[in-house]
Enzyme design. Structure first.
Site, PDB file in Angstrom:
ATOM      1  N   SER A 124     -21.545 -16.483   1.907  1.00 18.99           N
ATOM      2  CA  SER A 124     -20.743 -15.263   1.804  1.00 18.99           C
ATOM      3  C   SER A 124     -19.765 -15.161   2.965  1.00 18.99           C
ATOM      4  CB  SER A 124     -21.703 -14.068   1.852  1.00 18.99           C
ATOM      5  OG  SER A 124     -20.997 -12.870   2.064  1.00 18.99           O
ATOM      6  N   TYR A 149     -29.349  -9.222   5.297  1.00 16.01           N
ATOM      7  CA  TYR A 149     -28.839 -10.070   4.205  1.00 16.01           C
ATOM      8  C   TYR A 149     -27.855 -11.099   4.761  1.00 16.01           C
ATOM      9  CZ  TYR A 149     -25.514 -11.489   0.603  1.00 16.01           C
ATOM     10  OH  TYR A 149     -24.666 -12.232  -0.184  1.00 16.01           O
ATOM     11  N   LYS A 153     -27.934 -15.462   5.135  1.00 16.27           N
ATOM     12  CA  LYS A 153     -26.895 -16.436   4.732  1.00 16.27           C
ATOM     13  C   LYS A 153     -26.546 -17.352   5.903  1.00 16.27           C
ATOM     14  CE  LYS A 153     -26.304 -15.213   0.473  1.00 16.27           C
ATOM     15  NZ  LYS A 153     -26.896 -16.057  -0.550  1.00 16.27           N
TER      16      LYS A 153
END
Ligand code: NAD
Ligand code: UD1
Length: 342
Positions: A124, A149, A153
């Site tokens: 992302s 989150y 990543k």
């Protein structure tokens, strides 16, 4: 090629399955449906007229994943399987680290045992963090993320990079997505969030269809042309095509390569609302509210590397994204759930 899509029943995975099948590749899906429905894969079969192998399993379950690699001669893995709600990751960090990191480790262990050398990973733009300024370029160092989150990543990028360094025959492709929206042109598959949507486009389309009263725009006082945040929205079918190009590139590649998948064009929240209303002829009632914690004013890609190396370029514009999102939403006002309950 035979490509294993871990998390392939989800929003991006199902659209990628269409793109891969239509390009003549074989697809195998493994998903535990924790954030999706098996109906999406039935629709993929309807759209393409092609079949694929589907396994219901948790990608953290090594026995189950090993069994898939034993049965299917997989050439390449695309790893979509992860939890992705930013706010929820702040409330439940351990669940996010456990799910996202463990799926990655299990896939890598099983790939090693099966001799599978290629993996494409769903990363992302969030990994650029606050330290970098748009347009983001792949050569920038990763920054600090504002939530667990985002950190999962960043950590998974590192795990995959270290794994490729340890095995010179491996190909690891890290795809950094910007803001995927839109849906397949048929309106048969699309984004189907559970509960109240966190992301902008599903909130806009659920408001237009009457499931939500109004959209709250998070902040109207940013230092941007209209005061609302700028993002790089990308049509999910263009994103799916980026995966096809990445998988084909990985076939002759060794090492680690990072690609931004965005259009390179920033649009504001108000651009989205106005384009959606105009293109679809439906009102989207909204109010301007407070800023959301963790939001950056401007996030967009330098997308030139993917064009240069993969020969990939987006084809669909903001209007296409709004038309296709609405086509999916109005044909499936409750997503896949109406069918699930029948
Ligand atoms: P999604 O939730 O629709 O798809 C993820 C899929 O993975 C779901 O089908 C879910 O059931 C499955 N899954 C999750 N954990 C699993 C597990 N342990 N075992 C088996 N299946 C599991 O999300 P999406 O929008 O399609 O995103 C796909 C990937 O891309 C995710 O990793 C996400 O973090 C990443 N990503 C998404 C966006 C976005 O805006 N949608 C942006 C950047 C990155
Ligand atoms: C968010 C995540 C990002 C993640 C991505 C995909 C944050 C800070 N970032 O990106 O890490 O990779 O989702 O899951 O959460 N907006 C509104 N009203 C709404 C919803 C959104 O005004 O109801 C605005 C936001 O302020 C933002 C834009 O719309 O400016 C896009 O928001 P969103 O779709 O949530 O994506 P990002 O915040 O860019």
């Amino acid at each position: 090629m035979k490509i294993l899509l871990a998390g392939g029943a989800g929003f991006i995975g199902s659209h990628t399955a269409v793109e891969l099948l239509e390009a003549g590749h074989d697809v195998v899906v493994v998903d535990n449906y924790c954030n999706s429905s098996p109906r999406s894969l039935e629709r993929v079969r309807e759209i393409t007229g092609k079949d694929m192998a589907v396994y219901e399993a948790d990608v953290r379950d090594k026995e189950a994943v090993k069994n898939i690699f034993d049965r299917e001669a997989v050439d390449c893995v695309i790893h979509f399987a992860g939890l992705k709600a930013v706010g929820e990751s702040v409330e439940k960090p351990v669940e996010y680290y456990r799910n996202n990191i463990d799926t990655t480790l299990t896939l890598l262990e099983c790939m090693k045992e099966a001799g599978v050398k290629r993996i494409v990973f769903s990363s992302s733009a969030t990994v650029y963090g606050e330290e970098n300024e748009s347009p983001y370029v792949e050569t920038m160092p990763r920054g600090s993320c504002s939530n667990p989150y985002g950190w999962t990543k960043a950590m998974m990028e590192q795990i995959l990079t270290d794994t490729a360094h340890a095995d010179p025959d491996m190909s690891v492709i890290l795809l950094r997505y910007f803001n995927p929206i839109g849906a397949h042109e048929s309106g048969k598959i699309g984004e189907d969030p559970q509960g109240i949507p966190n992301n902008l486009m599903p909130f806009v389309s659920q408001t237009a269809v009457g499931r939500r009263d109004k959209l709250t725009i998070f902040g109207g006082d940013y230092d941007t042309p209209d005061g609302t945040c700028l993002r790089d929205y990308i049509h999910v079918m263009d994103l799916a095509n980026g995966h096809l190009k990445a998988v084909e590139y990985a076939a002759d590649h060794k090492g680690v390569e990072i690609f931004n998948l965005g259009t390179g064009k920033p649009y504001s929240v108000l651009d989205i609302v106005n384009t959606f209303e105009k293109a679809n002829g439906v009102p989207v009632p909204y109010v301007i509210g407070a800023r959301r914690a963790g939001d950056l004013p401007s996030v967009y890609a330098d997308a030139s590397k993917a064009e240069r190396i993969l020969g990939w370029k987006t084809k669909r514009d903001l209007r296409d994204m709004c038309v296709d999102s609405w086509n999916w939403q109005k044909n499936n006002p409750n997503g896949f759930r109406d069918q699930d309950q029948s």
